[in-house]
Enzyme design. Sequence first.
Site, short mmCIF file in Angstrom:
data_model
loop_
_atom_site.label_atom_id
_atom_site.label_comp_id
_atom_site.label_asym_id
_atom_site.label_seq_id
_atom_site.Cartn_x
_atom_site.Cartn_y
_atom_site.Cartn_z
N ARG A 169 -38.58 -32.90 8.66
CA ARG A 169 -38.64 -32.15 7.39
C ARG A 169 -37.85 -32.84 6.28
NH1 ARG A 169 -41.71 -30.95 10.35
NH2 ARG A 169 -42.36 -28.92 11.16
N GLU A 198 -35.38 -24.03 4.15
CA GLU A 198 -36.39 -25.08 4.00
C GLU A 198 -36.93 -25.14 2.57
OE1 GLU A 198 -40.67 -26.26 6.05
OE2 GLU A 198 -39.07 -25.40 7.28
N SER A 221 -42.10 -20.85 6.89
CA SER A 221 -40.80 -20.90 7.57
C SER A 221 -39.69 -21.05 6.54
CB SER A 221 -40.75 -22.07 8.56
OG SER A 221 -41.77 -21.93 9.53
#
Length: 351
Positions: free
Chosen positions: A160, A343, A239
Amino acid sequence: MLELHDAPLAPLTTFRLGGPAARLITATTDAEVVAAVSEADAAGTPLLLIGGGSNLVIGDKGFAGTALRIATEGFSLDGTTLELAAGEVWTDAVARTVEAGLAGIECLAGIPGSAGATPIQNVGAYGQEVSSTISEVIAYDRKTGETVTLTNAECAFSYRHSRFKADPDRHVVLRVRFELEDANGLSAPVKYAETARTLGVEPGDRVPLTDARETVLKLRTGKGMVLDPEDHDTWSAGSFFTNPILTDEAFAAFHARVRERLGADAVPPAYPAGEGHTKTSAAWLIDKSGFTKGYGTGPARISTKHTLALTNRGEASTEDLLALAREVVAGVHDAFGITLVNEPVTVGVSL
């Protein structure tokens, strides 16, 4: 370019949250993107880039600068090489590659947002990451004022993360090139256990491309991870927290906390994450800390379908969302000693 002033930004995000921008520009060509960025940089004006808005948390006060919505179009296939303009809708692009019989991104179906955002976050799900198929990223370098082509290695991808996320003010993604695979209508080897189980195959097996895509879409829909304006569980950024990656020492301490809290036989999720590191599940941590599906009584709550998604139930403010996020972060830290990291990108606010 379309230019608006005191323009609402909430409708441009999947959270449907945030105040207005002092100025909003919509660019439909690479040249317009470069011109808008160059103008803002020359004037010293704060600049906010918006693609699909699926990874943004914008403060209630909005953005006191220029917001640039990248709405460029371009889908090109040359053999197994795919080139996408940054503004292309990602989930539509995935569908078109499956229709073309090419494998490599089929398990990234249903992910909201634009193609240009995928290398920034190194978007991944169900056993695939874009870093596995991206060959080059064409970007405007705000430091040098030039358009550059970066190789996969130069993008510095990790979980990520990428060089674009590490230095968000340096590059503006214009186009992304992927090298896909012609496997005679079959998918890439299925890596994710849940996907393999649902498909009735073993990890490592290949399945028809359409089966892989449809299975992932079904799994994502069941978790509220496919956009649906009528379903408030999808009024989210997907998420909200990344899965923690722990050193061996930190994981051992975490495991001890788990046994202390949940019993001597309790075993937390653990996945290899490189030498000396283990990844665990943020969703599991949230649930075991007492934040179950649907948690909350206000206008911002945990999704009723997935503990990893924080949602706007229709009347939330960004502060409502952040209050819930902070409660979850504090609760998980108190329970297990792990600090979750958000995130989505925050604009004008922070946890």
